[in-house]
Design an enzyme around this catalytic site. Sequence first.
Site, PDB file in Angstrom:
ATOM      1  N   ASP A  25      48.592  22.815  40.210  1.00 40.57           N
ATOM      2  CA  ASP A  25      47.257  23.003  40.791  1.00 40.57           C
ATOM      3  C   ASP A  25      46.234  22.757  39.688  1.00 40.57           C
ATOM      4  OD1 ASP A  25      44.810  24.081  41.618  1.00 40.57           O
ATOM      5  OD2 ASP A  25      45.777  25.598  42.869  1.00 40.57           O
ATOM      6  N   GLU A 120      46.455  35.722  36.322  1.00 43.68           N
ATOM      7  CA  GLU A 120      46.214  34.930  37.529  1.00 43.68           C
ATOM      8  C   GLU A 120      46.816  35.738  38.663  1.00 43.68           C
ATOM      9  OE1 GLU A 120      46.364  33.618  40.440  1.00 43.68           O
ATOM     10  OE2 GLU A 120      47.322  31.663  40.113  1.00 43.68           O
ATOM     11  N   GLU A 129      47.983  39.852  48.710  1.00 44.53           N
ATOM     12  CA  GLU A 129      48.983  40.208  47.689  1.00 44.53           C
ATOM     13  C   GLU A 129      48.603  41.451  46.897  1.00 44.53           C
ATOM     14  OE1 GLU A 129      50.950  37.232  45.124  1.00 44.53           O
ATOM     15  OE2 GLU A 129      49.837  35.753  46.304  1.00 44.53           O
ATOM     16  N   HIS A 266      45.887  25.069  45.604  1.00 36.70           N
ATOM     17  CA  HIS A 266      47.026  25.493  46.431  1.00 36.70           C
ATOM     18  C   HIS A 266      46.656  26.693  47.321  1.00 36.70           C
ATOM     19  CE1 HIS A 266      47.616  28.626  43.404  1.00 36.70           C
ATOM     20  NE2 HIS A 266      48.500  29.195  44.196  1.00 36.70           N
TER      21      HIS A 266
HETATM   22  N1  SAH Z   1      50.562  33.778  35.112  1.00 35.82           N
HETATM   23  C1  SAH Z   1      51.426  32.802  35.797  1.00 35.82           C
HETATM   24  C2  SAH Z   1      52.052  33.347  37.070  1.00 35.82           C
HETATM   25  C3  SAH Z   1      51.094  33.823  38.137  1.00 35.82           C
HETATM   26  S1  SAH Z   1      51.939  34.365  39.600  1.00 35.82           S
HETATM   27  C4  SAH Z   1      50.624  31.550  36.052  1.00 35.82           C
HETATM   28  O1  SAH Z   1      49.403  31.628  35.991  1.00 35.82           O
HETATM   29  O2  SAH Z   1      51.207  30.514  36.345  1.00 35.82           O
HETATM   30  C5  SAH Z   1      52.005  36.103  39.403  1.00 35.82           C
HETATM   31  C6  SAH Z   1      53.195  36.598  38.589  1.00 35.82           C
HETATM   32  O3  SAH Z   1      52.977  37.973  38.352  1.00 35.82           O
HETATM   33  C7  SAH Z   1      54.550  36.496  39.285  1.00 35.82           C
HETATM   34  O4  SAH Z   1      55.474  35.889  38.414  1.00 35.82           O
HETATM   35  C8  SAH Z   1      54.936  37.943  39.603  1.00 35.82           C
HETATM   36  O5  SAH Z   1      56.344  38.182  39.500  1.00 35.82           O
HETATM   37  C9  SAH Z   1      54.159  38.716  38.541  1.00 35.82           C
HETATM   38  N2  SAH Z   1      53.745  40.070  38.940  1.00 35.82           N
HETATM   39  C10 SAH Z   1      53.038  40.404  40.045  1.00 35.82           C
HETATM   40  N3  SAH Z   1      52.786  41.724  40.078  1.00 35.82           N
HETATM   41  C11 SAH Z   1      53.350  42.250  38.943  1.00 35.82           C
HETATM   42  C12 SAH Z   1      53.419  43.565  38.411  1.00 35.82           C
HETATM   43  N4  SAH Z   1      52.872  44.588  39.058  1.00 35.82           N
HETATM   44  N5  SAH Z   1      54.075  43.729  37.231  1.00 35.82           N
HETATM   45  C13 SAH Z   1      54.630  42.668  36.581  1.00 35.82           C
HETATM   46  N6  SAH Z   1      54.589  41.399  37.042  1.00 35.82           N
HETATM   47  C14 SAH Z   1      53.949  41.185  38.208  1.00 35.82           C
END
Ligand code: SAH
Length: 324
Positions: A25, A120, A129, A266
């Site tokens: 993205d 993110e 979410e 996305h």
């Molecule tokens: N920072 C990455 C991924 C973003 S997606 C990027 O920008 O590409 C969000 C990620 O956060 C996912 O991998 C999910 O497993 C993780 N995540 C979501 N809530 C969480 C929490 N409470 N503790 C730890 N990890 C978390």
Amino acid sequence: VAVPVDEYQLTGYAKAGIHETMLSDRPRMRAYRTAIAANVRDKVVLDVGAGTGILSLWAARAGARHVVAIEYHEPLAAKIRETARRNGLATKITVLSGLVERAELPVHLAGQKVDVIVSEWIGYALLYEAMLDSVIAARDRWLAPDGLMLPGRARLHVVGAADPLNHKNKREFWEDIYGFDMTAYRPWTFREAAIAVSLPENILTTASTVADLDMRNVTVGELEFGAPIELAFERDGTVDVLTFFFDVSFEGGTVLTTAPEAPATHWQQTHFYLRTPFAGRAGDVMRGRVIWAKGQTRKREVALTVSLLRPGGKTSTDHFAIEF
Ligand code: SAH
């Protein structure tokens, strides 16, 4: 600290496909890369929900003093460690696996605060979410009083659009399913959000901003809210659908937007079809109110109520949901 009630939803991230989507993205990637490069030199950075680790890698490359990456899934965390090694950044990045709500900073940072939190956390229509809840929890535990949130501000907007063809399909689909009247199911059709790219030429009204969140001090409670909407028709037409989009902005001026006229991301846009469309002439104003709440049983879902003041003075109310 509260733990997400529906940890189950995180299982979706233990797969390559979603990460490929996010890493592909370009508006998302450009905004985060630019903002990180401008803001992390010599700072201690915490990456909440690190996924593949891309934000941590950028922070380390941009000269952060140290980066702590927290990722729920151990297999992803292990790959972030391997990736840091392969790219000569292993000493710069400490990777923790588990929920950020239960995490402790690594020993060499124990008892300290961090200078920057990058995450993110953005879902469909910004807040689907409810991952921002976890980022707020991290902020309240670890961000230094003069620390920086990346992004620092997030806004959610709504606009009215024409979409007669999809509206007609929604109305008529259940009327004749292989000869059966299945219209009992029709209310579901209108309740459910559609994620799709808007055609800018379908936009009929001005936009209203329903949430404007300052990441430094927003609370979890403020992620459920009521807000007035005022959508002014810019030309004659019929609003079939309310389209939600958002923008997030970063210290230094970088903006990531999902406005219909901007390059698609996305997240696309989130659409809610009105059971009864709203016709107007240029200059008319659709007035009403939205109530944005979390799902009753799954807080990661969104329950949205929209009331509109109709011509003639009656109010119509539609109930919508984002739940996948
Ligand atoms: N920072 C990455 C991924 C973003 S997606 C990027 O920008 O590409 C969000 C990620 O956060 C996912 O991998 C999910 O497993 C993780 N995540 C979501 N809530 C969480 C929490 N409470 N503790 C730890 N990890 C978390």
